[in-house]
Design an enzyme around this catalytic site. Structure first.
Site, mmCIF file in Angstrom:
data_model
loop_
_atom_site.group_PDB
_atom_site.id
_atom_site.type_symbol
_atom_site.label_atom_id
_atom_site.label_comp_id
_atom_site.label_asym_id
_atom_site.label_seq_id
_atom_site.Cartn_x
_atom_site.Cartn_y
_atom_site.Cartn_z
ATOM 1 N N LYS A 15 -4.205 -12.642 11.340
ATOM 2 C CA LYS A 15 -5.665 -12.658 11.288
ATOM 3 C C LYS A 15 -6.187 -13.775 10.380
ATOM 4 C CE LYS A 15 -6.669 -8.589 9.817
ATOM 5 N NZ LYS A 15 -5.294 -8.303 9.386
ATOM 6 N N THR A 16 -5.649 -13.822 9.173
ATOM 7 C CA THR A 16 -6.121 -14.816 8.214
ATOM 8 C C THR A 16 -5.739 -16.227 8.645
ATOM 9 O OG1 THR A 16 -5.964 -13.217 6.412
ATOM 10 C CG2 THR A 16 -6.027 -15.540 5.800
ATOM 11 N N ARG A 33 0.871 -12.272 -1.924
ATOM 12 C CA ARG A 33 -0.539 -12.359 -1.524
ATOM 13 C C ARG A 33 -1.309 -13.357 -2.395
ATOM 14 N NH1 ARG A 33 -2.571 -9.429 3.057
ATOM 15 N NH2 ARG A 33 -1.058 -7.789 3.468
ATOM 16 N N ASP A 52 -10.798 -10.461 7.341
ATOM 17 C CA ASP A 52 -10.150 -9.151 7.468
ATOM 18 C C ASP A 52 -11.042 -7.981 7.866
ATOM 19 O OD1 ASP A 52 -7.663 -7.711 7.236
ATOM 20 O OD2 ASP A 52 -8.425 -6.812 5.391
ATOM 21 N N SER A 68 -1.754 -6.046 9.255
ATOM 22 C CA SER A 68 -1.260 -7.005 8.275
ATOM 23 C C SER A 68 -0.036 -7.749 8.808
ATOM 24 C CB SER A 68 -0.883 -6.265 6.988
ATOM 25 O OG SER A 68 -0.347 -7.143 6.043
ATOM 26 N N ARG A 122 0.828 -1.208 0.000
ATOM 27 C CA ARG A 122 0.000 0.000 0.000
ATOM 28 C C ARG A 122 0.862 1.257 0.000
ATOM 29 N NH1 ARG A 122 -2.009 1.012 4.277
ATOM 30 N NH2 ARG A 122 -1.190 -0.633 5.611
ATOM 31 N N LYS A 175 -8.827 -2.039 0.134
ATOM 32 C CA LYS A 175 -8.752 -1.188 1.325
ATOM 33 C C LYS A 175 -9.475 0.141 1.150
ATOM 34 C CE LYS A 175 -6.591 -3.810 4.246
ATOM 35 N NZ LYS A 175 -7.368 -4.396 5.384
ATOM 36 N N HIS A 229 -11.343 -3.867 11.717
ATOM 37 C CA HIS A 229 -10.270 -4.521 10.970
ATOM 38 C C HIS A 229 -9.941 -5.816 11.701
ATOM 39 C CE1 HIS A 229 -5.913 -4.406 9.274
ATOM 40 N NE2 HIS A 229 -6.725 -5.039 8.450
#
Length: 530
Positions: free
Chosen positions: A239-240, A319, A254, A235, A56, A198, A217
């Site tokens: 989380k995933t 990713r 997410d 990130s 990003r 995002k 988030h």
């Protein structure tokens, strides 16, 4: 929500003589291959690369300052302002640029799995692979829903259009501009697909709280007894990975909303980091990467087209984007009840935070507002090794409103639904980055499992002398010495110095939350710099 009339510029763009509307996945894959945008991998996924921008670009994101949002936005370094005139001129340039392309791509869909609160969106892409990304990450309408679909927000993405900062009022050739008045997002100068995802999340973080819904988030899953868990974190914190649990059904990985009815996913897919991905450690994610999925910046074998998930030569921020349906045990539609357990994830590169600790309500509010983690390599341009960072509500780059707005809503919901809150460190142990090593995923999974099963709610604990956190003395499947960070360090004096340094950073960061109550301010580290 009242449907907003699209601007004349958008109408002009939507009249493009070769606009490819809502192509099915196989047809998009065909387009990607024929246009040379990507290649098929051995798993059937599409692999694309994004050039020099592999993460990003937060310094290139702006919100248009106008009468629609001026009084609500938390203006500053995160939410930078750009004037309406600059937006309009750039909007016109981007539309003209795309109108000259041989073909462009349109996706109509939704953000928000709860039909009561969902946002109809459309995504107009220069690249077919970006359109496939949008189709897999957002919620695809049924044929019946598509007939009546009226978009209320539009993304216009032109990655090969580059801004001129001196003329266009941007910071660089890259730009992500959000206009809440015109309901348009402009993206240009970057091929990183994550900007598409995002930017809509940022929009939902503006719209949902104004409907008394907490936008978050976080990832979420649900157990066999209907117990819901949330996993907050930036990130790279897990989380995933941690929400993809073979014994629990996935709600989403997410972005979620918390309404009076419970939890709902904002997205329709997952965007997983796949550095060092293996079938053994993360089978659900590994097996989800098949036909229709998008691999971003993953290195392939030239002959076999097998992905090499350990190769970081392009970026560490590799990713995989895939639809939720590629995970076997999901909740469909992606809605569930109120959370029993909330887990804050941090990847602490100092190696001093406990791997798990149970938080009081006040500690939960303190650590939610702090949003501490170590920013991992690759997630943003220029980040090559972990950097300590505080991101309010574990998502500051995506929050248009003041952090207190989200924090107060979370505190009220913790009280209302009696949710248990834990802080879990997925970062380093036995030393800081460069000396210690990353916490074993098997240990983290065991700790999270115990928390979700309620085994830690009344467990014997010991208080950390510096951070004031209550650390469980025993967790099944985890060596006792791993639970208390200082016990894993060979150099105890070095541990204390590092821990006090981190505690000081917590205290310094929290000074900006002047309106926080004394109870919350006092819930931070016990040790205070003189």
């Amino acid at each position: 929500m009242k449907t907003v009339e699209q601007s004349l510029l958008l109408k002009d763009l939507l009249s493009h003589n070769n606009l490819q509307r809502n192509l099915a996945v196989p047809r998009l894959v065909e387009k990607i291959r024929s246009r040379g945008e990507g290649v098929l991998t051995a798993t059937g996924a599409v692999r694309a690369t994004t050039g020099k921008y592999t993460g990003r670009s937060p310094k290139d994101k702006f919100i248009v300052r106008d009468e629609e949002c001026e009084e609500f936005i938390d203006w500053g370094l995160v939410n930078q302002a750009i004037d309406e005139e600059s937006f309009d001129k750039l909007h016109e340039k981007v539309v003209a640029y795309l109108k000259d392309k041989n073909e462009i791509f349109l996706f109509n869909g939704f953000a928000g799995a709860d039909a009561k609160y969902r946002l109809p969106i459309q995504v107009i892409n220069e690249y077919a692979w970006h359109n496939l990304f949008a189709r897999q990450l957002f919620i695809t309408p049924t044929d019946e829903e598509l007939k009546d679909h009226q978009s209320e927000f539009t993304i216009v993405s032109a990655p090969t259009f580059k801004a001129d900062p001196e003329v266009d009022g941007t910071n660089s050739e890259t730009f992500i501009l959000v206009s809440f008045k015109k309901r348009v997002i402009l993206i240009g100068g970057t091929e990183y697909a994550g900007e598409i995802k995002k930017s809509i999340f940022s929009v939902m973080n503006y719209l949902l709280p104004r409907q008394d819904i907490l936008s978050m988030h976080c990832s979420a899953n649900v157990g066999q007894e209907g117990d819901v868990a949330l996993f907050f974190g930036l990130s790279g914190t897990g989380k995933t990975t941690l929400s993809a649990d073979p014994y629990r059904r996935l709600i989403g990985d997410d972005e979620h909303g918390w309404s009076p009815n419970g939890i709902f996913n904002i997205e329709g897919g997952c965007y997983a980091k796949c550095i060092n991905l293996s079938q053994e450690k993360e089978p659900q994610i590994y097996n989800a990467i098949r036909f229709g999925s998008v691999l971003e910046n993953v290195v392939l074998d030239d002959e076999s087209r097998e992905p090499d998930y350990d190769d970081t030569s392009l970026t560490e921020n590799t990713r995989a984007a895939y639809p939720l349906e590629n995970i076997d045990n999901i909740v469909s539609p992606s809605v569930a009840g109120h959370p029993n357990t909330i887990i804050f994830l941090t990847a602490d590169a100092s190696g001093t935070l406990p791997p798990i600790s149970k938080l009081t309500k006040e500690q939960a509010m303190y650590h939610f507002l702090s949003g501490y983690t170590s920013k991992l390599a690759g997630t943003e341009r220029g980040v090559t090794e972990p950097q300590a960072t505080f991101s309010a509500c574990f998502g500051s780059p995506f929050l248009p409103l003041a952090p207190s707005t989200y924090a107060n809503m979370l505190g009220e919901k913790i009280d209302q639904y009696n949710s248990n809150v834990f802080l879990v460190n997925t970062g380093w142990t036995g030393g800081s980055y460069g000396v210690g090593k990353r916490m074993k995923l098997s240990y983290t999974r065991a700790m999270v499992h115990s928390a979700l099963e309620g085994e830690l709610n009344s467990a014997e604990t010991t208080k950390d002398d510096i951070f004031g956190l209550e650390i469980p003395m025993h967790v099944p499947g985890v060596p006792d010495e791993v639970l208390v960070p200082i016990n894993t360090w060979a150099d105890k004096a070095a541990y204390e110095e590092e821990a006090k340094s981190l505690a000081k950073k917590f205290h310094e960061n929290f000074k900006k939350f002047k309106l926080a109550s004394d109870e919350i301010k006092q819930a931070g580290p016990i040790w205070k710099p003189e």
